[in-house]
Design a protein around this motif. Structure first.
Motif, PDB file in Angstrom:
ATOM      1  N   MET A   1      31.743  46.507  22.749  1.00 25.01           N
ATOM      2  CA  MET A   1      32.264  45.232  23.189  1.00 25.01           C
ATOM      3  C   MET A   1      33.784  45.269  23.250  1.00 25.01           C
ATOM      4  O   MET A   1      34.380  44.733  24.173  1.00 25.01           O
ATOM      5  N   MET A   2      34.410  45.921  22.285  1.00 22.79           N
ATOM      6  CA  MET A   2      35.877  45.968  22.254  1.00 22.79           C
ATOM      7  C   MET A   2      36.422  46.681  23.490  1.00 22.79           C
ATOM      8  O   MET A   2      37.409  46.233  24.082  1.00 22.79           O
ATOM      9  N   LEU A   3      35.772  47.763  23.883  1.00 26.43           N
ATOM     10  CA  LEU A   3      36.234  48.483  25.072  1.00 26.43           C
ATOM     11  C   LEU A   3      36.107  47.629  26.324  1.00 26.43           C
ATOM     12  O   LEU A   3      36.968  47.683  27.208  1.00 26.43           O
ATOM     13  N   GLU A   4      35.055  46.839  26.410  1.00 21.75           N
ATOM     14  CA  GLU A   4      34.866  45.995  27.583  1.00 21.75           C
ATOM     15  C   GLU A   4      35.931  44.904  27.681  1.00 21.75           C
ATOM     16  O   GLU A   4      36.226  44.415  28.753  1.00 21.75           O
ATOM     17  N   THR A   5      36.525  44.532  26.545  1.00 19.94           N
ATOM     18  CA  THR A   5      37.575  43.500  26.604  1.00 19.94           C
ATOM     19  C   THR A   5      38.803  43.995  27.310  1.00 19.94           C
ATOM     20  O   THR A   5      39.433  43.236  28.041  1.00 19.94           O
ATOM     21  N   VAL A   6      39.151  45.246  27.075  1.00 15.35           N
ATOM     22  CA  VAL A   6      40.331  45.786  27.748  1.00 15.35           C
ATOM     23  C   VAL A   6      39.982  46.360  29.120  1.00 15.35           C
ATOM     24  O   VAL A   6      40.851  46.479  29.979  1.00 15.35           O
ATOM     25  N   ALA A   7      38.722  46.668  29.340  1.00 17.51           N
ATOM     26  CA  ALA A   7      38.315  47.278  30.608  1.00 17.51           C
ATOM     27  C   ALA A   7      38.538  46.353  31.805  1.00 17.51           C
ATOM     28  O   ALA A   7      38.738  46.822  32.927  1.00 17.51           O
ATOM     29  N   ALA A   8      38.525  45.058  31.571  1.00 15.95           N
ATOM     30  CA  ALA A   8      38.728  44.103  32.669  1.00 15.95           C
ATOM     31  C   ALA A   8      40.193  43.949  33.038  1.00 15.95           C
ATOM     32  O   ALA A   8      40.514  43.377  34.079  1.00 15.95           O
ATOM     33  N   GLU A  43      33.848  44.065  35.222  1.00 13.90           N
ATOM     34  CA  GLU A  43      34.077  44.415  33.813  1.00 13.90           C
ATOM     35  C   GLU A  43      33.974  43.176  32.931  1.00 13.90           C
ATOM     36  O   GLU A  43      33.489  43.245  31.805  1.00 13.90           O
ATOM     37  N   ARG A  44      34.416  42.028  33.437  1.00 11.26           N
ATOM     38  CA  ARG A  44      34.280  40.778  32.679  1.00 11.26           C
ATOM     39  C   ARG A  44      32.809  40.463  32.443  1.00 11.26           C
ATOM     40  O   ARG A  44      32.412  40.035  31.359  1.00 11.26           O
ATOM     41  N   MET A  45      31.991  40.723  33.457  1.00  8.52           N
ATOM     42  CA  MET A  45      30.558  40.477  33.306  1.00  8.52           C
ATOM     43  C   MET A  45      29.927  41.437  32.295  1.00  8.52           C
ATOM     44  O   MET A  45      28.987  41.067  31.583  1.00  8.52           O
ATOM     45  N   HIS A  46      30.448  42.655  32.209  1.00  7.01           N
ATOM     46  CA  HIS A  46      29.983  43.574  31.160  1.00  7.01           C
ATOM     47  C   HIS A  46      30.246  42.933  29.799  1.00  7.01           C
ATOM     48  O   HIS A  46      29.367  42.900  28.931  1.00  7.01           O
ATOM     49  N   LEU A  93      39.428  56.657  31.292  1.00  3.60           N
ATOM     50  CA  LEU A  93      38.797  55.687  30.388  1.00  3.60           C
ATOM     51  C   LEU A  93      37.375  55.369  30.851  1.00  3.60           C
ATOM     52  O   LEU A  93      36.461  55.222  30.033  1.00  3.60           O
ATOM     53  N   GLU A  94      37.200  55.281  32.159  1.00  2.00           N
ATOM     54  CA  GLU A  94      35.860  55.022  32.699  1.00  2.00           C
ATOM     55  C   GLU A  94      34.929  56.198  32.422  1.00  2.00           C
ATOM     56  O   GLU A  94      33.741  56.009  32.167  1.00  2.00           O
ATOM     57  N   GLU A  95      35.455  57.414  32.462  1.00  2.00           N
ATOM     58  CA  GLU A  95      34.634  58.582  32.119  1.00  2.00           C
ATOM     59  C   GLU A  95      34.172  58.493  30.674  1.00  2.00           C
ATOM     60  O   GLU A  95      33.012  58.816  30.362  1.00  2.00           O
ATOM     61  N   GLU A  96      35.057  58.034  29.796  1.00  3.94           N
ATOM     62  CA  GLU A  96      34.675  57.848  28.396  1.00  3.94           C
ATOM     63  C   GLU A  96      33.621  56.760  28.256  1.00  3.94           C
ATOM     64  O   GLU A  96      32.706  56.864  27.439  1.00  3.94           O
ATOM     65  N   ALA A  97      33.752  55.709  29.063  1.00  2.00           N
ATOM     66  CA  ALA A  97      32.759  54.630  29.031  1.00  2.00           C
ATOM     67  C   ALA A  97      31.388  55.151  29.449  1.00  2.00           C
ATOM     68  O   ALA A  97      30.365  54.807  28.841  1.00  2.00           O
TER      69      ALA A  97
END
Length: 175
Positions: A1-8, A43-46, A93-97
């Motif tokens: 969840m933390m990663l998705e917050t910055v992903a957007a 990403e926000r929807m994630h 970062l997306e590769e890590e995701a």
């Protein structure tokens, strides 16, 4: 969840900066504003989906607020300095995701994480079947991340060639 917050953040920052540049120069972006803003919304929807699954506590929300504030400002400055570098970092970062979601799937398949029903928000957004599960959600989210990886590496490659994004058509219509 933390990663998705910055992903957007990157899509929103890149889209906003390209939007302002387009307005200043009275020129089109080649579809890149829309592509980057679609990425931000996706990403926000994630995040919205995984918040339904994880049910964060107040202190986790406070941490999200802090991390997002720091990352937004750092990424904004980084994008101003070097969009080429900013897009490349997002690609990695997306590769890590993708790797993280692959590991998540393994844990679901082993039974270490319960394969609960998919939240309604996910079923609606990705048009999943009514009986979709968390595993189905993770699969579509991982596919989104792969698309974002490709888009950002492509954007970085365009800059690396000394060109502007508007010179290469943006990959539109994925979401």
């Amino acid at each position: 969840m933390m990663l998705e917050t910055v992903a957007a953040v990157p899509g929103m920052v890149g889209g906003a900066l390209l939007h302002c540049k387009s307005l200043r120069r009275f020129e089109h972006s080649g579809g890149w504003i829309r592509t980057l803003l679609e990425e931000a919304e996706n990403e926000r929807m994630h995040l919205m989906t995984f918040m339904e699954v994880a049910k964060p506590k107040w202190y986790e929300r406070a941490l999200v607020f802090t991390v997002q504030g720091i990352f937004f400002n750092a990424y904004f400055v980084g994008y101003l300095i070097s969009p080429k570098f900013a897009h490349r970092v997002v690609g990695y970062l997306e590769e890590e995701a993708i790797h993280s979601y692959t590991e998540f799937l393994k844990e679901l398949d082993k039974g270490n994480i319960e394969n609960v029903p998919a939240p309604a928000i996910a079923i609606d957004y990705w048009q999943l079947p009514a009986n979709a599960t968390l595993r189905d959600v993770v699969l579509v989210v991982r596919a989104d991340e792969a698309h974002h990886r490709d888009v950002n590496h492509f954007a970085s490659d365009i800059h690396y060639q000394g060109r502007e994004l508007k010179e290469a058509p943006a990959p539109l219509g994925y979401h």
